[in-house]
Write a protein that holds these residues in place. Structure first.
Motif, PDB file in Angstrom:
ATOM      1  N   PRO A 399       0.812  -1.229   0.000  1.00 51.32           N
ATOM      2  CA  PRO A 399       0.000   0.000   0.000  1.00 51.32           C
ATOM      3  C   PRO A 399       0.841   1.272   0.000  1.00 51.32           C
ATOM      4  CG  PRO A 399      -0.026  -1.066   2.162  1.00 51.32           C
ATOM      5  CD  PRO A 399       0.626  -2.035   1.221  1.00 51.32           C
ATOM      6  N   SER A 400       2.131   1.160   0.284  1.00 46.85           N
ATOM      7  CA  SER A 400       2.990   2.346   0.255  1.00 46.85           C
ATOM      8  C   SER A 400       3.288   2.807  -1.164  1.00 46.85           C
ATOM      9  CB  SER A 400       4.309   2.057   0.975  1.00 46.85           C
ATOM     10  OG  SER A 400       5.012   1.005   0.332  1.00 46.85           O
ATOM     11  N   LEU A 401       3.016   1.964  -2.152  1.00 42.75           N
ATOM     12  CA  LEU A 401       3.187   2.351  -3.555  1.00 42.75           C
ATOM     13  C   LEU A 401       1.857   2.916  -4.052  1.00 42.75           C
ATOM     14  CD1 LEU A 401       5.714   0.629  -3.129  1.00 42.75           C
ATOM     15  CD2 LEU A 401       5.366  -0.328  -5.406  1.00 42.75           C
ATOM     16  N   THR A 402       1.891   4.111  -4.587  1.00 46.53           N
ATOM     17  CA  THR A 402       0.671   4.792  -5.008  1.00 46.53           C
ATOM     18  C   THR A 402       0.313   4.408  -6.435  1.00 46.53           C
ATOM     19  OG1 THR A 402       1.188   6.661  -3.577  1.00 46.53           O
ATOM     20  CG2 THR A 402      -0.436   7.021  -5.316  1.00 46.53           C
ATOM     21  N   ILE A 403      -0.879   3.864  -6.604  1.00 49.11           N
ATOM     22  CA  ILE A 403      -1.402   3.607  -7.953  1.00 49.11           C
ATOM     23  C   ILE A 403      -2.036   4.908  -8.429  1.00 49.11           C
ATOM     24  CG2 ILE A 403      -2.968   2.217  -9.361  1.00 49.11           C
ATOM     25  CD1 ILE A 403      -2.814   0.064  -7.183  1.00 49.11           C
ATOM     26  N   GLU A 404      -1.375   5.599  -9.335  1.00 42.96           N
ATOM     27  CA  GLU A 404      -1.816   6.944  -9.687  1.00 42.96           C
ATOM     28  C   GLU A 404      -3.119   6.954 -10.471  1.00 42.96           C
ATOM     29  OE1 GLU A 404       1.355   9.316 -11.264  1.00 42.96           O
ATOM     30  OE2 GLU A 404       2.248   9.450  -9.260  1.00 42.96           O
ATOM     31  N   GLN A 405      -3.430   5.848 -11.166  1.00 39.51           N
ATOM     32  CA  GLN A 405      -4.686   5.761 -11.894  1.00 39.51           C
ATOM     33  C   GLN A 405      -4.960   4.298 -12.222  1.00 39.51           C
ATOM     34  OE1 GLN A 405      -4.904   8.317 -15.270  1.00 39.51           O
ATOM     35  NE2 GLN A 405      -6.974   7.758 -15.808  1.00 39.51           N
ATOM     36  N   VAL A 406      -6.202   3.874 -12.074  1.00 39.08           N
ATOM     37  CA  VAL A 406      -6.592   2.521 -12.492  1.00 39.08           C
ATOM     38  C   VAL A 406      -7.209   2.645 -13.876  1.00 39.08           C
ATOM     39  CG1 VAL A 406      -8.018   0.507 -11.997  1.00 39.08           C
ATOM     40  CG2 VAL A 406      -6.978   1.783 -10.110  1.00 39.08           C
ATOM     41  N   PRO A 407      -6.477   2.265 -14.906  1.00 39.62           N
ATOM     42  CA  PRO A 407      -6.953   2.491 -16.272  1.00 39.62           C
ATOM     43  C   PRO A 407      -8.035   1.480 -16.672  1.00 39.62           C
ATOM     44  CG  PRO A 407      -4.906   1.279 -16.326  1.00 39.62           C
ATOM     45  CD  PRO A 407      -5.170   1.591 -14.876  1.00 39.62           C
ATOM     46  N   HIS A 412      -1.030  -1.869 -18.296  1.00 37.34           N
ATOM     47  CA  HIS A 412      -0.074  -1.533 -17.261  1.00 37.34           C
ATOM     48  C   HIS A 412      -0.639  -0.586 -16.205  1.00 37.34           C
ATOM     49  CE1 HIS A 412       0.319   0.989 -20.890  1.00 37.34           C
ATOM     50  NE2 HIS A 412       0.169   1.949 -20.004  1.00 37.34           N
ATOM     51  N   LEU A 413       0.057  -0.564 -15.053  1.00 37.54           N
ATOM     52  CA  LEU A 413      -0.208   0.396 -13.981  1.00 37.54           C
ATOM     53  C   LEU A 413       1.046   1.238 -13.772  1.00 37.54           C
ATOM     54  CD1 LEU A 413      -1.904  -1.912 -11.308  1.00 37.54           C
ATOM     55  CD2 LEU A 413      -3.043  -0.476 -13.009  1.00 37.54           C
ATOM     56  N   TRP A 414       0.839   2.495 -13.400  1.00 39.84           N
ATOM     57  CA  TRP A 414       1.924   3.438 -13.153  1.00 39.84           C
ATOM     58  C   TRP A 414       1.966   3.688 -11.653  1.00 39.84           C
ATOM     59  CZ3 TRP A 414       6.144   4.928 -15.219  1.00 39.84           C
ATOM     60  CH2 TRP A 414       6.700   6.200 -15.080  1.00 39.84           C
ATOM     61  N   LEU A 415       3.064   3.293 -11.018  1.00 42.28           N
ATOM     62  CA  LEU A 415       3.179   3.339  -9.566  1.00 42.28           C
ATOM     63  C   LEU A 415       4.164   4.411  -9.135  1.00 42.28           C
ATOM     64  CD1 LEU A 415       3.461  -0.493  -8.781  1.00 42.28           C
ATOM     65  CD2 LEU A 415       1.394   0.889  -9.048  1.00 42.28           C
ATOM     66  N   PRO A 451      10.252   9.117  -8.223  1.00 44.64           N
ATOM     67  CA  PRO A 451      10.532   7.738  -8.634  1.00 44.64           C
ATOM     68  C   PRO A 451       9.261   6.950  -8.940  1.00 44.64           C
ATOM     69  CG  PRO A 451      10.704   7.946  -6.248  1.00 44.64           C
ATOM     70  CD  PRO A 451      10.429   9.328  -6.768  1.00 44.64           C
ATOM     71  N   HIS A 452       9.298   6.195 -10.009  1.00 42.73           N
ATOM     72  CA  HIS A 452       8.130   5.419 -10.441  1.00 42.73           C
ATOM     73  C   HIS A 452       8.551   4.022 -10.889  1.00 42.73           C
ATOM     74  CE1 HIS A 452       6.447   9.513 -10.844  1.00 42.73           C
ATOM     75  NE2 HIS A 452       5.254   8.949 -10.780  1.00 42.73           N
ATOM     76  N   LEU A 453       7.563   3.148 -10.962  1.00 45.57           N
ATOM     77  CA  LEU A 453       7.680   1.857 -11.633  1.00 45.57           C
ATOM     78  C   LEU A 453       6.485   1.698 -12.565  1.00 45.57           C
ATOM     79  CD1 LEU A 453       8.515  -0.649  -8.730  1.00 45.57           C
ATOM     80  CD2 LEU A 453      10.136   0.374 -10.342  1.00 45.57           C
ATOM     81  N   ARG A 454       6.705   1.043 -13.683  1.00 46.07           N
ATOM     82  CA  ARG A 454       5.578   0.603 -14.507  1.00 46.07           C
ATOM     83  C   ARG A 454       5.485  -0.897 -14.381  1.00 46.07           C
ATOM     84  NH1 ARG A 454       4.461  -0.098 -20.890  1.00 46.07           N
ATOM     85  NH2 ARG A 454       5.371  -2.086 -20.290  1.00 46.07           N
ATOM     86  N   VAL A 455       4.309  -1.381 -13.967  1.00 46.83           N
ATOM     87  CA  VAL A 455       4.093  -2.824 -13.841  1.00 46.83           C
ATOM     88  C   VAL A 455       2.978  -3.228 -14.793  1.00 46.83           C
ATOM     89  CG1 VAL A 455       4.952  -3.012 -11.481  1.00 46.83           C
ATOM     90  CG2 VAL A 455       2.551  -2.495 -11.864  1.00 46.83           C
ATOM     91  N   SER A 456       3.159  -4.349 -15.440  1.00 45.64           N
ATOM     92  CA  SER A 456       2.235  -4.814 -16.464  1.00 45.64           C
ATOM     93  C   SER A 456       1.496  -6.050 -15.990  1.00 45.64           C
ATOM     94  CB  SER A 456       3.002  -5.130 -17.754  1.00 45.64           C
ATOM     95  OG  SER A 456       2.176  -5.800 -18.683  1.00 45.64           O
ATOM     96  N   PHE A 457       0.234  -6.155 -16.375  1.00 43.54           N
ATOM     97  CA  PHE A 457      -0.539  -7.366 -16.078  1.00 43.54           C
ATOM     98  C   PHE A 457      -0.803  -8.174 -17.343  1.00 43.54           C
ATOM     99  CE2 PHE A 457      -3.122  -3.483 -16.065  1.00 43.54           C
ATOM    100  CZ  PHE A 457      -3.990  -3.694 -17.126  1.00 43.54           C
ATOM    101  N   ALA A 458      -0.020  -7.923 -18.392  1.00 43.73           N
ATOM    102  CA  ALA A 458      -0.286  -8.566 -19.681  1.00 43.73           C
ATOM    103  C   ALA A 458       0.310  -9.962 -19.787  1.00 43.73           C
ATOM    104  CB  ALA A 458       0.250  -7.695 -20.813  1.00 43.73           C
TER     105      ALA A 458
END
Length: 485
Positions: A399-407, A412-415, A451-458
């Motif tokens: 939960p410390s990583l912020t999901i900036e938008q649920v597309p 992908h998600l941008w954290l 700082p960000h991460l991009r994580v993919s659910f593909a």
């Protein structure tokens, strides 16, 4: 390692294992490698052949494979290529913007990780969601079409151009087949567009953050990417207009629908302002519509393309069939009106002549088959399930990583990482723990907004794999002292 693992993954594993064997010592038999790494005999054969080509092993028919003496390192020591450092860095003019061919941002999502790594970094569908049977049938039918092996029209097969025109502009929309150029996928279309629209040294406006492939293409062409801030509603039109005035740029590249990496959608009230800002500057808007066919089941009605609302030839639109089908169906389109289309066509001819006709015919067969709308619906449902599973896992474990938008589209998600976090260190620690994620820095043309991460659910084969990937990411964050709760 499962049967779907790549040959490259097995090659890397065997290469690392070679130190266990003395020069001339026999490697395990092919059957033993099949059982140990749970791959097919064909995968083992191809991997050993590649190692033999690299000079690392010697294969003896009927006797097996053996560790070779020397190998490519010895060959490299005999070849002095230091002169290339000067040749590749030399510029023809001191005033010219240096070209930078840097694929690192793309490799972060394209490179296959070692075997056993959960892939939360990719941008293609997993094999289980690719329409392989429909593709195979389409290819077979395409090969039997009359004239399928003749040289195609340089702009592309007319029927396929017509299909793309209807997809881009809508039924009865402003585009016709004569406004469309068939390309070898979206990245090729992007390269053609930027090289055609901007001379070397020119500024090119991009969203911030943006797709790393835009930055890579621009810098390789000697262009200067200039960032324009974007938020959940897309690029900010007032800042876009100011950027046009300040830089004199004549090109703006954007992804108005499910933007990569943020997932943002350009708001309805911003669309006219974006087109007006470009028109006032005498500039083009390159609309990269990469994700329209990856809308999720709960996306609702999608906004029209910017090209469909363009009445003055401002928009150069590009799209592709690759992401919704297979990485190997590299068929896309550029759409534009006016003299710019001739320039786009000329650039493509110089670069690659034309897209192979059998591939174009196969694409036509695929999109005209009854299986096509079923495939779109299947992917839409599965992407929603995977997105929700990844969001739930992140909120539960990190939960410390912020999901900036649920597309509601895309992969992908941008954290946002906690302030002060080192995203490169997080990505490296995650890979050591067995999960691949993409650091955020390559998505910014200038200094990043934290700082960000991009994580993919593909690429995950099922939701349990997404859960496991997030647990591994949590372990990596904890090892670096980042908050996980």
């Amino acid at each position: 390692m499962n049967n779907g693992s790549s040959v490259a993954g097995l090659v890397e594993t065997l290469r690392q294992d070679l130190d266990k064997y003395a020069v001339g010592e026999r490697l395990p038999a092919s059957r033993a490698l099949v059982n140990r790494y749970r791959v097919s005999p064909v995968t083992v054969t191809r991997a050993l052949a590649q190692l033999a080509a690299e000079g690392l092993v010697v294969t003896r028919p009927g006797a097996g494979s053996y560790r070779a003496a020397g190998g490519p390192a010895a060959v490299r020591r005999q070849t002095d290529t230091s002169w290339q450092q000067v040749a590749l860095s030399a510029e023809h003019s001191p005033d010219q913007v240096p070209r930078t061919v840097d694929a690192s941002g793309l490799l972060a999502t394209l490179a296959a990780p070692p075997a056993g790594v959960v892939q939360l970094h990719g941008g293609y569908l997993p094999t289980s969601l690719q329409p392989e049977r429909a593709l195979a049938s389409a290819l077979a039918r395409a090969g039997r079409r009359p004239g399928a092996w003749n040289v195609p029209p340089l702009e592309g097969v007319a029927e396929l151009r017509g299909w793309f025109a209807r997809e881009i502009g809508g039924p009865g929309g402003p585009l016709t087949a004569s406004d469309v150029l068939i390309t070898a996928g979206g990245q090729s279309a992007l390269t053609t567009a930027l090289r055609a629209l901007a001379p070397p040294g020119a500024p090119v406006l991009v969203e911030s953050p943006t797709y790393p492939g835009v930055l890579a293409v621009a810098r390789a062409a000697g262009l200067r990417p200039v960032p324009v801030p974007a938020d959940a509603d897309g690029v900010r039109p007032e800042l876009l207009a100011e950027a046009f005035r300040a830089t004199g740029a004549r090109v703006f590249v954007c992804q108005p629908l499910f933007q990569n990496p943020t997932g943002g959608v350009l708001a309805d009230d911003r669309r006219p302002a974006v087109l007006a800002a470009a028109r006032s500057a005498g500039a083009f808007v390159v609309e990269d519509d990469f994700a329209r066919r990856m809308a999720h089941e709960d996306a609702g009605p999608l906004p029209r393309t910017l090209a469909a609302d363009d009445t003055e030839g401002v928009v150069v639109h590009l799209c592709s069939l690759t992401k919704i089908t297979s990485p190997n169906l590299r068929v896309g389109a550029l759409a534009a009106r006016g003299p710019v289309l001739d320039r786009l066509r000329g650039n493509q001819i110089v670069d690659s002549f034309f897209v192979p006709r059998p591939l174009q015919e196969a694409a036509l067969e695929l999109v005209g088959a009854p299986a096509w709308p079923r495939h779109i619906r299947t992917v839409a449902a599965e992407l929603r399930v995977r997105r929700d599973a990844l969001v739930a896992a992140l909120r539960r474990e990190l939960p410390s990583l912020t999901i900036e938008q649920v597309p509601r589209g895309g992969f992908h998600l941008w954290l946002r990482l906690p302030d002060g976090a080192d995203e490169q260190a997080v990505a490296a620690a995650a890979l050591r723990e067995g999960v691949a994620v993409a650091p955020g820095r390559p998505y910014f043309a200038a200094e990043p907004q934290g700082p960000h991460l991009r994580v993919s659910f593909a690429l995950a084969e099922h939701t349990a794999e997404l859960d496991e990937g997030v647990r591994r990411l949590r372990t990596a964050c904890a090892q670096l002292g980042l908050p996980t709760a």
